[in-house]
Design an enzyme around this catalytic site. Sequence first.
Site, PDB file in Angstrom:
ATOM      1  N   GLU A 172       3.266  -0.176   8.022  1.00 16.65           N
ATOM      2  CA  GLU A 172       3.419   0.075   6.583  1.00 16.65           C
ATOM      3  C   GLU A 172       3.488  -1.213   5.764  1.00 16.65           C
ATOM      4  OE1 GLU A 172       6.683   2.789   5.920  1.00 16.65           O
ATOM      5  OE2 GLU A 172       5.609   4.464   6.825  1.00 16.65           O
ATOM      6  N   GLU A 291       2.478   8.564  11.911  1.00 18.11           N
ATOM      7  CA  GLU A 291       3.783   9.098  11.493  1.00 18.11           C
ATOM      8  C   GLU A 291       3.544  10.342  10.661  1.00 18.11           C
ATOM      9  OE1 GLU A 291       6.791   6.579   9.768  1.00 18.11           O
ATOM     10  OE2 GLU A 291       6.131   4.833  10.940  1.00 18.11           O
TER      11      GLU A 291
END
Length: 504
Positions: A172, A291
């Site tokens: 991320e 995710e």
Amino acid sequence: MKAKVTAHRDYTIAKIDDRIYSAFLEHLGRAIYTGIYEPGHPTADKNGMRQDVMDLVRDLKIPYVRYPGGNFVSAYNWEDGIGPQDQRPTRLDLAWHTSESNKVGIHEFMDWCDSAGTKAMLAINLGSRGLDEARNFVEYVNGPTGSHWGDLRKKNGREAPWDVRMWCLGNEMDGPWQVGHKTAEEYGRLANETAKTLRAFDKSLELIVCGSSNADMKTYPEWERIVLEHTYESVDLISLHMYFANRAKNTANYLALNAKLDNYIGTIESVINLVKANKRSKRDVHISFDEWNVWYHSNAQDRAILEGNSGWPHAPRLLEDIYNFEDVLQVGCILNTFIRKSNVVKVACIAQLVNVIAPIMTEPGGAAWRQSIYYPYYFASIYGRGKALQLAVTCPGYDADVADNVPFIDISGTHDEEAGTLSFFAVNRHATESFELDLALQGFGAATVIDHQVMTHSDLNAVNSLTDQAAVVPHKGSGAQVADGRLQAKLPPHSWQMIRVKLA
């Protein structure tokens, strides 16, 4: 009401990559400590790993587990987790405002993977660290003895390389919350140089570059374009993340969220194709959706720890969403989307596996049990293999916040040619109406229903708990049959089900 569906043997989407049923374990909350690892637990093995948890994990037949993060990895020193356990440092984890004992590191995790029947997908810190640390980590894990890092691994108890194939280049990195957050240009250049360096060590590694943390990021989807412009020729997959919430307590809008997921995947598929065309490349880059899950139930109770009001606790109860029956329907819709997008989604990881927004829960010193969402994940993982069928679906729909005309019946189908079976996974989003499923099986020949699993409940908020572990479970369905080449079944209001058919 009726839902008409057509499945044809010759109309398929893609061969499903088994890795879409992978999972994620992060050094966060109780995912590791009192999750998979609890020395002194009645079921603990010689390595301190809970065997009751291991049994539940094995049942899922998870291909890969992503580790060790997550946000955690962006300030993680992998060297802290090697060598004698009693000599490892305790560090403060800036991502989750907790302390990390490092009792579990790469050796313990890799041993756990072997015992759990899964493989590791390892994440590299490209937040607070960089190219050299990445190279050293890969050499420690995969390098031969006779070199510095291979000999150090041998000294720490493992002579043979682990031969880990999949490596995530950070986590991320588009997120301002991330330690070492970078712009797309900064990250793209670093990721490309890191990928080139790792390929100098082993050209066959499968490398995953960071895409957008979610579809609401201001930099999405330009982030993907810029990052791929830098890395397209040196990576294999680009990661996407998405979590699902029903904060407004509107079930219809909640269960329509996989329309947003579908659009998210489709948009990044288009970006991949754009960059490929711009570069006149023959390579294909796919999506690693590493995710995903429902995440919102625990937000209020987590606030004190995440805001630093509790000091630096070790392995506190964090992100422990207790999933209800409504979440079963959501997870069923998400999995259906991955099956239908199997032409571009080659990896997906439920986040996470134990205790932290997870299908498996544990009590320290006590039991382990299946949350409600364990079951749609389990049935998809076991039976959602083979080729994804291109289904033609006709049924009524409704307008939701994220999309119009969302079909009340969300369905996917798979054809396992080796086993000679078809598997269909269906969610009825309608709150009050049953649907009569009329599914034409074209080109398959004679067929017989061999399994029918149904999940329904009168209370959308019903949950499994330590004291009632079977409040929300599947049961055998009835009435599904194949007649004159048509599979017919009843889909009750707010229900999930799997119907499996054996071909003659």
